[in-house]
Scaffold this active site. Structure first.
Site, mmCIF file in Angstrom:
data_model
loop_
_atom_site.group_PDB
_atom_site.id
_atom_site.type_symbol
_atom_site.label_atom_id
_atom_site.label_comp_id
_atom_site.label_asym_id
_atom_site.label_seq_id
_atom_site.Cartn_x
_atom_site.Cartn_y
_atom_site.Cartn_z
ATOM 1 N N TYR A 272 27.974 46.146 -51.851
ATOM 2 C CA TYR A 272 27.427 44.785 -51.884
ATOM 3 C C TYR A 272 27.393 44.211 -50.472
ATOM 4 O O TYR A 272 26.374 43.663 -50.036
ATOM 5 C CB TYR A 272 28.290 43.904 -52.801
ATOM 6 C CG TYR A 272 27.756 42.498 -52.974
ATOM 7 C CD1 TYR A 272 26.672 42.253 -53.818
ATOM 8 C CD2 TYR A 272 28.320 41.423 -52.296
ATOM 9 C CE1 TYR A 272 26.170 40.963 -53.977
ATOM 10 C CE2 TYR A 272 27.833 40.142 -52.450
ATOM 11 C CZ TYR A 272 26.759 39.909 -53.294
ATOM 12 O OH TYR A 272 26.256 38.632 -53.441
ATOM 13 N N SER B 254 24.660 36.343 -48.428
ATOM 14 C CA SER B 254 25.986 35.960 -48.945
ATOM 15 C C SER B 254 26.945 35.850 -47.770
ATOM 16 O O SER B 254 26.702 36.448 -46.708
ATOM 17 C CB SER B 254 26.479 37.043 -49.911
ATOM 18 O OG SER B 254 27.860 36.905 -50.172
HETATM 19 N N1 LIG Z 1 27.215 33.967 -57.576
HETATM 20 C C1 LIG Z 1 27.721 33.904 -56.363
HETATM 21 O O1 LIG Z 1 28.851 33.440 -56.153
HETATM 22 C C2 LIG Z 1 26.893 34.374 -55.198
HETATM 23 C C3 LIG Z 1 27.405 34.177 -53.908
HETATM 24 C C4 LIG Z 1 26.648 34.567 -52.809
HETATM 25 C C5 LIG Z 1 25.402 35.136 -52.991
HETATM 26 N N2 LIG Z 1 24.924 35.334 -54.267
HETATM 27 C C6 LIG Z 1 23.597 35.918 -54.405
HETATM 28 O O2 LIG Z 1 22.767 34.982 -55.045
HETATM 29 C C7 LIG Z 1 21.714 35.660 -55.750
HETATM 30 C C8 LIG Z 1 21.649 35.145 -57.183
HETATM 31 O O3 LIG Z 1 22.875 35.501 -57.804
HETATM 32 P P1 LIG Z 1 23.405 34.799 -59.137
HETATM 33 O O4 LIG Z 1 24.822 34.502 -58.915
HETATM 34 O O5 LIG Z 1 22.471 33.735 -59.568
HETATM 35 O O6 LIG Z 1 23.363 36.066 -60.110
HETATM 36 P P2 LIG Z 1 22.782 36.290 -61.588
HETATM 37 O O7 LIG Z 1 22.982 35.085 -62.417
HETATM 38 O O8 LIG Z 1 23.328 37.601 -62.018
HETATM 39 O O9 LIG Z 1 21.210 36.421 -61.325
HETATM 40 C C9 LIG Z 1 20.669 37.527 -60.671
HETATM 41 C C10 LIG Z 1 19.174 37.505 -60.869
HETATM 42 O O10 LIG Z 1 18.623 38.637 -60.175
HETATM 43 C C11 LIG Z 1 17.806 39.364 -61.083
HETATM 44 N N3 LIG Z 1 17.806 40.780 -60.770
HETATM 45 C C12 LIG Z 1 18.853 41.600 -60.600
HETATM 46 N N4 LIG Z 1 18.439 42.835 -60.336
HETATM 47 C C13 LIG Z 1 17.087 42.799 -60.356
HETATM 48 C C14 LIG Z 1 16.083 43.759 -60.158
HETATM 49 N N5 LIG Z 1 16.371 45.023 -59.880
HETATM 50 N N6 LIG Z 1 14.784 43.374 -60.261
HETATM 51 C C15 LIG Z 1 14.464 42.096 -60.539
HETATM 52 N N7 LIG Z 1 15.370 41.129 -60.741
HETATM 53 C C16 LIG Z 1 16.671 41.486 -60.637
HETATM 54 C C17 LIG Z 1 18.427 39.120 -62.435
HETATM 55 O O11 LIG Z 1 17.459 39.426 -63.408
HETATM 56 P P3 LIG Z 1 17.848 39.825 -64.941
HETATM 57 O O12 LIG Z 1 18.574 38.654 -65.496
HETATM 58 O O13 LIG Z 1 16.545 39.962 -65.567
HETATM 59 O O14 LIG Z 1 18.671 41.046 -64.833
HETATM 60 C C18 LIG Z 1 18.769 37.654 -62.326
HETATM 61 O O15 LIG Z 1 17.629 36.864 -62.554
HETATM 62 C C19 LIG Z 1 22.047 37.148 -55.651
HETATM 63 O O16 LIG Z 1 21.292 37.745 -54.619
HETATM 64 C C20 LIG Z 1 23.522 37.145 -55.290
HETATM 65 O O17 LIG Z 1 23.899 38.314 -54.607
HETATM 66 C C21 LIG Z 1 25.645 34.967 -55.364
#
Ligand SMILES: NC(=O)c1ccc[n+]([C@@H]2O[C@H](COP(=O)([O-])OP(=O)(O)OC[C@H]3O[C@@H](n4cnc5c(N)ncnc54)[C@H](OP(=O)(O)O)[C@@H]3O)[C@@H](O)[C@H]2O)c1
Length: 259
Positions: free
Chosen positions: A155, A142
């Site tokens: 985080y 991130s």
């Molecule tokens: N959204 C943003 O603006 C943003 C910006 C920068 C980086 N990111 C990074 O991008 C990645 C994806 O984020 P997103 O925004 O798509 O979030 P999201 O929609 O909340 O998706 C997160 C995913 O990770 C899975 N997960 C969480 N904890 C887990 C665990 N302990 N074991 C296995 N699976 C787990 C969730 O599974 P379940 O649904 O089954 O819980 C879900 O599939 C993350 O690493 C996040 O930090 C996001």
């Protein structure tokens, strides 16, 4: 190794970016390994990817459970030698607005998932990928990896650690023919962002972010950082004198609601 990838493994594939990347890679002749926690959402991603012609094996495993995840990954890799491994699973949280510190359990959970969970994903497959002399590993960190934000210390720590881990692996694994892409995105729409109370400068749609990340991975990029004004701002705050960086960071108020 560059695209097209015929065997792709993605953690956090039940939602948001992970699901979008799974859809983007799904197609005839492609085998997908999908990991998440929520069985129902994971099954929905798997079904959509199968409908697009991919073979899908999925498992509801917590990435923090190293032994369970490692055993499943190694078994999957024996049947379908992984060509692209995307460590994407992640969670976000932060302190209560009224308390100074982040509760220890909240910080630990983020580090266990975002940092150790990614290590649990990557480490079991590194020996086999290096032995085959091909493949690519992508870690989803991130822009929060560039500079600590006062409203989400755990985080930022987890993502800074993950970024450093990926940056260290890249030169280490390249002599073995395995590439590493370190991804540092800014804000994109997803269920994670839905829990964010505060400004989301340069917010991208989830689809656009997934397209951009896939394009970078497929071109074998070492780093994918976007959007540049946010990357520049975070890097500036890191390089500037602490007093200046801290003042800017304190002004960037937000609160992450619990899941
Ligand atoms: N959204 C943003 O603006 C943003 C910006 C920068 C980086 N990111 C990074 O991008 C990645 C994806 O984020 P997103 O925004 O798509 O979030 P999201 O929609 O909340 O998706 C997160 C995913 O990770 C899975 N997960 C969480 N904890 C887990 C665990 N302990 N074991 C296995 N699976 C787990 C969730 O599974 P379940 O649904 O089954 O819980 C879900 O599939 C993350 O690493 C996040 O930090 C996001």
């Amino acid at each position: 190794m560059r695209a097209p990838y015929r065997v792709v493994l993605i953690t956090g594939a039940s939602s948001g970016l992970g699901a979008a990347l799974a859809f983007a890679y799904a197609g005839p002749g492609v085998a997908l390994g999908l990991v998440g926690r929520n069985e129902e959402r994971l099954a929905a991603t798997a079904a959509a990817c199968r409908a697009a012609g991919a073979m899908v094996d999925s498992a509801a495993i917590d990435v923090a459970d190293g032994p369970a995840l490692g055993a499943w990954l190694v078994a999957f890799d024996r049947s379908y030698p992984v060509e692209l491994l995307i460590a994407n699973a992640g969670i976000s949280a932060g302190p209560d607005p009224d308390s100074p510190g982040e509760p220890l359990a909240v910080t630990e959970h983020q580090i266990a998932t975002n940092l150790l969970g990614a290590v649990n994903t990557i480490a079991p497959l590194v020996p086999a990928m290096c032995e085959r002399g091909r493949g690519r590993i992508a870690v989803i960190a991130s822009v929060a990896a560039f500079r600590g934000l006062p409203y989400s210390p755990g985080y930022c720590a987890s993502k800074a650690g993950l970024r450093a881990y990926g940056e260290a692996l890249r030169p280490r694994l390249s002599p073995y023919g395995v590439g590493v892409t370190v991804v540092c995105p800014g804000f994109f729409s997803s269920p994670m962002t839905d829990r964010w109370d505060g400004p989301t400068p340069f917010l991208a749609s989830g689809e656009r972010a997934a397209r951009r990340i896939k394009r970078g991975i497929d071109r074998g990029r070492a780093r994918i950082d976007f959007p540049w004004p946010l990357v520049f701002g975070m890097r500036f705050c890191d390089l500037a004198p602490a007093l200046i960086g801290d003042r800017i960071m304190r002004g960037f108020h937000f609160h992450i609601r619990s899941a």
